[in-house]
Structures are given as structure tokens and as C-alpha cells.
Write a protein that holds these residues in place. Structure first.
Motif, PDB file in Angstrom:
ATOM      1  N   UNK A 149       0.830  -1.199   0.000  1.00 52.00           N
ATOM      2  CA  UNK A 149       0.000   0.000   0.000  1.00 52.00           C
ATOM      3  C   UNK A 149       0.869   1.256   0.000  1.00 52.00           C
ATOM      4  N   UNK A 150       1.915   1.254   0.839  1.00 52.18           N
ATOM      5  CA  UNK A 150       2.831   2.407   0.858  1.00 52.18           C
ATOM      6  C   UNK A 150       3.486   2.580  -0.500  1.00 52.18           C
ATOM      7  N   UNK A 184       2.330   1.684  -3.551  1.00 49.02           N
ATOM      8  CA  UNK A 184       1.473   2.256  -4.586  1.00 49.02           C
ATOM      9  C   UNK A 184       1.063   3.687  -4.242  1.00 49.02           C
ATOM     10  N   UNK A 185       1.134   4.059  -2.941  1.00 52.93           N
ATOM     11  CA  UNK A 185       0.733   5.430  -2.604  1.00 52.93           C
ATOM     12  C   UNK A 185       1.700   6.438  -3.205  1.00 52.93           C
ATOM     13  N   UNK A 226      -3.766   1.198  -7.959  1.00 51.79           N
ATOM     14  CA  UNK A 226      -3.926   1.885  -6.680  1.00 51.79           C
ATOM     15  C   UNK A 226      -5.115   1.322  -5.902  1.00 51.79           C
ATOM     16  N   UNK A 227      -6.241   1.187  -6.621  1.00 43.96           N
ATOM     17  CA  UNK A 227      -7.473   0.766  -5.961  1.00 43.96           C
ATOM     18  C   UNK A 227      -7.382  -0.678  -5.496  1.00 43.96           C
ATOM     19  N   UNK A 228      -6.923  -1.579  -6.385  1.00 45.95           N
ATOM     20  CA  UNK A 228      -6.969  -2.991  -6.011  1.00 45.95           C
ATOM     21  C   UNK A 228      -5.852  -3.370  -5.042  1.00 45.95           C
ATOM     22  N   UNK A 245      -4.390  -1.258  -2.834  1.00 47.87           N
ATOM     23  CA  UNK A 245      -4.506  -0.568  -1.551  1.00 47.87           C
ATOM     24  C   UNK A 245      -5.639  -1.101  -0.688  1.00 47.87           C
ATOM     25  N   UNK A 246      -6.554  -1.840  -1.297  1.00 41.94           N
ATOM     26  CA  UNK A 246      -7.750  -2.285  -0.581  1.00 41.94           C
ATOM     27  C   UNK A 246      -7.461  -3.104   0.665  1.00 41.94           C
ATOM     28  N   UNK A 279      -4.745  -3.200   2.719  1.00 41.11           N
ATOM     29  CA  UNK A 279      -4.224  -2.443   3.855  1.00 41.11           C
ATOM     30  C   UNK A 279      -5.315  -1.553   4.460  1.00 41.11           C
ATOM     31  N   UNK A 280      -6.195  -1.032   3.581  1.00 43.93           N
ATOM     32  CA  UNK A 280      -7.316  -0.228   4.074  1.00 43.93           C
ATOM     33  C   UNK A 280      -8.197  -1.068   4.994  1.00 43.93           C
TER      34      UNK A 280
END
Lengths: 439, 170
Positions: free
Chosen positions: B16-17, B19-20, B58-60, B62-63, B65-66
Motif C-alpha cells: 500500500x505504501x 502504490x501510494x 492503486x485501488x486494487x 490498496x484495498x 491495507x485499508x
């Protein structure tokens, strides 16, 4: 099995999952999958993959990460501090002046950011400290910031409106333009309330004593601080309204502008970029998975005919009692839902069902979209689960209870309800600007 | 077991970090396109294609870790009223549903990616970038989401076990 029973089972099944505490995005995906298996056909499952792909590559939704990132950079750009300083110098000597300043800054931040809590995170901490130091009444202090920043999605740009547009095919530019007047009216309403309240109870917001001398030179110099944000607003919204850029391009340009502002204020550090990225990805994923779930669920509802059943029911009401009653029922539904769930989730749940009915009933879709957005924004500050109230709780000291925050917000909710009713009675306020700007 | 779930959490955090960091290049690319189109009247063909794929990643990715951070919207008015033990048990049941659904999703996304891979599918735009890699990324994303679910589930079981141990001791 009759359609009514199927509808009932699907709705109850979804509600059950939601009440049991599964994240709403996955409730939507789960009920879609399970009810596809039960009521539809296995081939329908193919939609899961194609929906994830199509929603997360849709150009209009690409505006969402840009607007989210814009807001996250803005929070850390130091813009708000200098704006607060300016309003302190200009309106601080008025009764309730700092609260008025807070609402005005929130309004400016709202006009840059499309989220509902940017105002709180951006200026909340500074504004609170200063107002408490000046012995402002705590209800006055808490309410104005939470309410001011809840206008974020009404005053363009707006992520809620982008979602509405994504689900309905309405023009984002028109929705944005429609939100401008109601947004400014809300903000003006808040300020009028503060002025009246402080006029009759000077203790609520004592004026800064005259002995703190602020020269005109200081005042003029402080004006520089609004230059960047105002330029940013004109840059983003101007490019969208004039049709020079698509909303997505406008959002990207805005994000770039925010980076630029941060660079000018010497706040563009790697650390800040990392933090901005980190908070942006969380919000982006939250919204996007809701959109994926929502699209999937509404496709399923369509396929097994639930949407038609609900539409027919509501249409019958519309025929019997007039389209106004229909609109009021929808508004009340949204208002009640907004007390409990997040705005993006409500939009995803309601829009696919409400919108076809609205169109058939002959109600102006842009007008409805804006009313819907105002209502959803009100949800950010309505107890018990208004998101902004929890953000406020997060930044205040522990001696302020949730109850204080609930009480502080009531007058502002009333102002917003008044504006919403005004917009329902006089649709011209909403539809005039979009029709004027965009043919 | 503890190490296994810690590792899942950590992997998802790193991803996640990672792709952020896409936000900045995405913004710069889009700005480049806007400038090219409106100032020089010579739009690029590749910017939106690349940006859209970054967005999807980003969406797939990061999901998961969210989910770990509790970032997804939850309605917990009812559940939060229950005792801790009841709440944990309800949570376990909910996760069973989640697993079932995620397995179906993985299967479906797998087929979707496979169909795309065997024909080396390309987008139907002028630039026509290959789209099978991003579809495989979606598959990775939903697998990670499933794993994160497993991690949350195990954490829940551990909390439940700790709770009953405390009760035995007292």
C-alpha cells in the motif's frame, strides 16, 4: 417466487450483513454474489471481475484520487495557517469574528477540496486553540468548524457529485455549478447565525480587545495569503466551467496546483508527500471499493427485477400523491440514512434506485442531484454518526465530550435544513447557474 | 501463527505504501497532458492510458491495507452494543461469508485475467497498451484482500481465546 418476496429477501440479507458489521463495500459485493447464485445464474458471477475492472478504470472516477490527493496535500501546505492569520487581523475585533473567520476559511477550503472533512483537518487545530484562548464559548467554537467543513461536497468540486455523475450520466460540470449557490447560502447562513448569536450573547464570542493594535499595513500584507488559494480555485473550477478541461483534468491540475502551493510555502518535503499519499490511498480505496460494490449490487438488482419492483412502488406513490411527495420521501430517507452511514455509501446505495424514478416523474435531474448532495452533506454533521463530529472529537482535548459536540452542531443543522427547504421551494437557485454556464 | 499474520499485515502495508507513491507521478503525467493539449494543442496518446492503469493498481492493491486499518465504512451501531465475546463471535461468522465470497471473486477474476492473458489483450485506444498485466494485478489485489481477511480472522480467534483464558483464570 414472487418479486416482492425476492426483493424483501435481498434487502433484508444485505441489511443483515451490514448490521453485523461487515464493511459496507463488502456487504454489497457479498450480497451480490450470494443472491446471484440463488436468484440468478452462475454465469452472472462473471460480472464481479468485469465490474472491478470497469469501475476502477472509469475515466470520470479517476477524478476521485486526484481530488483526494489535492485535499491531502492542501492540509499539509501551510495555506490554512496564513489564511487564519489574515482573518484574525481583519475580522478578529468583531464579536464572534474568529468563528466567522473559521467559517470563511472552511468555505475557501471547501471550494478547493471535494471531501467533507478537509476544513477540520486543515484549520481545525489552529482555529480551536485560538478561539479557546480568546475565551469563546465551546459550543460556538466546535460547531462552526464542523459545519463549515461539511460544505465541502456541496461547494464544488465534490466527490459525492462525481459519484452521482458516474452512476447517472449527468454532467459533472452542471452538478458542480448547481452546488455553488446553495453552498454559499449555507455558509452565509452560518455566518448570520454566528453574528446574531454573538450580538445577543457577547460572551459566546468575545471580540479581541482594541489594545491589540493591528496596523493597516499588517492587514494589507496579510491579504497575500488568500492569493494562492483563490488562484487555485479559479484555476480548477474555471477550467471545468469554461469547458477547457474535463473534471478529471481539472482535478489533476488542482492536485498539481496544491503541490505548487506547498512548494511555495516550503512544505513540499518527502515526509509530507509520504503522509499525503498514505492518507489519500486509504480514502481512495474506501470510496472506490464502495463504488465497485455499489455498481455490482445495482446490476444484480436490475437483473433480478428488484429495481423495477421498488421503482413501481415509488412510482405508485408519485402518481397518487404527486412528484413532490415522492421527492420529500426520498429526501427524508436520505436524511435518516445519513445519520448512520457515510455519504459515499448512501450515494452508492440510493442513486441507482432513485434516479430512474426521478427521471420518469419528470423532476429536473440536476436539481435532484444537488438536493441529494446537500442532504448527504448534512449527514456529515447530524448526530449520532456524523463523520465530522468524530473528526472534531479527534482533535479536541478530552474534557470535551461527544455530547458537547452534538449540542454545538444543532443550530448549523437547522440552517442547512432551511437552505435545503429553500432549494426545494425555489429550484431556480439551483438550476439557474448550470443552465447559464453550460449549454 | 502470530508471525504468519504479522507478515501478511506487513506485506500489505509495504504494498500500500508503495502504490501510494503513484499519486505524484500520476498528477505530473496528467498535468503534462493538460499543458500539451491546451497550450501546445498536441495531446499525447499515452497519458490517460497509463494513468487509468495506475489508478486501477492503486485501488486494487490498496484495498487490503485499508481493510487492516479499518478504513472501509462500517455500520457498527448494533454490534458495538454487544459484549466483547458476542461481538468477536459475530465477527467470525461474518468473515466466513467474506471468505466464501472472496474465493468466488478470486476464481472469477482469475478466469477474467486468464482470458485476457491468452490473447495478449490490448486496450482499444490509440495507444493500445496491453491490459492483461493490469488484470493480473487485479487478481493479485483480490488475493491480498483475501489474505488480509485471513489475518483479521486469526486475530479475532486469538482475541476470543485470550478472553476465555482470562475467564478461566479468574
Amino acid at each position: 417466487m414472487s418479486l416482492t418476496i425476492v426483493t424483501l429477501i435481498v434487502v433484508l440479507g444485505f441489511l443483515l450483513l451490514m448490521v453485523l458489521g461487515l464493511p459496507i463495500a463488502f456487504c454489497l459485493i457479498s450480497s451480490s454474489v450470494i443472491f446471484t447464485l440463488i436468484f440468478w445464474k452462475v454465469q452472472g458471477l462473471y460480472l464481479i471481475a468485469s465490474t472491478i475492472y470497469s469501475v476502477s478504470t472509469k475515466e470520470i472516477f479517476l477524478a476521485i484520487p486526484f481530488f483526494v490527493f489535492l485535499a491531502a496535500v492542501l492540509e499539509r501546505s501551510g495555506i490554512a495557517e496564513s489564511m487564519y492569520d489574515m482573518f484574525y487581523k481583519w475580522v478578529g475585533h468583531l464579536g464572534g469574528g474568529l468563528a466567522i473567520g473559521a467559517v470563511l476559511i472552511c468555505t475557501i477550503v471547501d471550494a478547493i477540496s471535494g471531501l467533507g472533512a478537509s476544513g477540520i483537518v486543515t484549520i481545525g487545530p489552529i482555529a480551536l486553540t485560538e478561539m479557546f484562548r480568546r475565551r469563546y464559548n465551546k459550543h460556538m467554537t466546535l460547531g462552526c468548524i464542523a459545519a463549515g467543513s461539511a460544505l465541502g461536497p456541496i461547494i464544488p468540486p465534490s466527490i459525492i457529485m462525481i459519484i452521482v455523475a458516474g452512476f447517472t450520466g449527468l454532467s459533472v460540470g452542471k452538478l458542480f455549478a448547481g452546488g455553488l449557490i446553495p453552498g454559499i447560502l449555507c455558509s452565509a447562513g452560518f455566518i448570520i447565525y454566528i453574528v446574531i448569536k454573538c450580538y445577543f450573547n457577547p460572551d459566546m464570542g468575545p471580540a479581541i480587545p482594541r489594545d491589540v493594535k493591528i496596523t493597516w499595513e499588517d492587514k494589507i500584507k496579510s491579504l497575500r495569503s488568500v492569493f494562492l488559494p483563490v488562484a487555485l480555485i479559479l484555476f480548477v473550477m474555471g477550467s471545468i466551467y469554461t469547458g477547457a478541461a474535463t473534471p478529471t483534468e481539472g482535478a489533476a491540475a488542482g492536485a498539481f496546483g496544491a503541490l505548487f502551493c506547498a512548494a511555495i510555502n516550503r512544505k513540499l518535503t518527502l515526509q509530507n508527500l509520504y503522509l499525503a499519499g498514505k492518507s489519500s490511498i486509504k480514502i481512495t480505496c474506501m470510496v472506490m471499493w464502495l463504488l465497485i460494490g455499489g455498481s455490482l449490487f445495482s446490476t444484480l438488482l436490475n437483473a433480478i427485477g428488484v429495481q423495477d419492483a421498488l421503482s413501481q412502488m415509488l412510482q405508485a406513490i408519485g402518481k397518487g400523491y404527486g412528484s413532490m411527495i415522492l421527492l420529500i420521501i426520498m429526501m427524508l430517507t436520505v436524511f435518516v440514512m445519513a445519520m448512520f452511514i457515510d455519504g459515499a455509501a448512501i450515494t452508492v446505495l440510493c442513486m441507482p434506485i432513485f434516479f430512474p424514478i426521478i427521471v420518469k416523474a419528470g423532476i429536473d435531474p440536476i436539481w435532484f442531484g444537488v438536493l441529494f448532495t446537500i442532504n448527504v452533506c448534512m449527514g456529515y454533521i447530524t448526530p449520532p454518526f456524523g463523520m465530522n463530529l468524530f473528526y472534531m472529537k479527534g482533535i479536541v482535548s478530552s474534557d470535551i465530550t461527544m455530547e458537547d459536540i452534538y449540542r454545538s452542531i444543532v443550530p448549523y443543522v437547522l440552517v442547512m435544513i432551511a437552505v435545503l427547504v429553500l432549494m426545494i421551494i425555489f429550484p431556480e437557485f439551483v438550476v439557474w447557474l448550470p443552465n447559464k454556464l453550460i449549454q | 501463527m502470530q508471525r504468519f499474520i504479522d507478515r501478511i499485515d506487513l506485506i500489505n502495508k509495504y504494498i500500500s505504501d508503495g502504490v501510494s507513491f503513484l499519486f505524484v507521478p500520476m498528477t505530473l503525467m496528467a498535468m503534462y497532458e493538460v499543458v500539451r493539449r491546451y497550450l501546445f494543442n498536441s495531446p499525447t496518446t499515452w497519458v490517460w492510458d497509463v494513468n487509468v492503469q495506475c489508478f486501477c493498481a492503486l485501488v486494487v492493491l490498496g484495498g487490503a491495507h485499508t481493510l487492516q486499518q479499518g478504513g472501509h465504512v462500517i455500520m457498527d451501531i448494533v454490534v458495538s452494543k454487544f459484549q466483547e465475546k458476542t461481538r468477536l463471535i459475530i465477527n467470525l461468522c461474518v468473515y466466513v461469508v467474506f471468505f466464501f465470497v472472496m474465493l468466488i471473486t478470486i476464481w472469477q477474476v482469475g478466469m477474467f485475467a486468464w482470458d485476457s492473458l491468452i490473447i495478449f489483450e490490448r486496450a482499444s485506444t490509440i495507444f493500445s497498451p496491453p491490459v492483461y498485466p493490469i488484470k493480473i494485478v487485479i487478481l493479485v489485489g483480490v488475493c491480498l484482500l483475501f489474505l488480509q481477511g485471513v489475518s483479521q480472522f486469526i486475530r479475532n480467534v486469538m482475541a476470543l481465546r485470550m478472553l476465555s483464558n482470562e475467564r478461566d483464570n479468574s
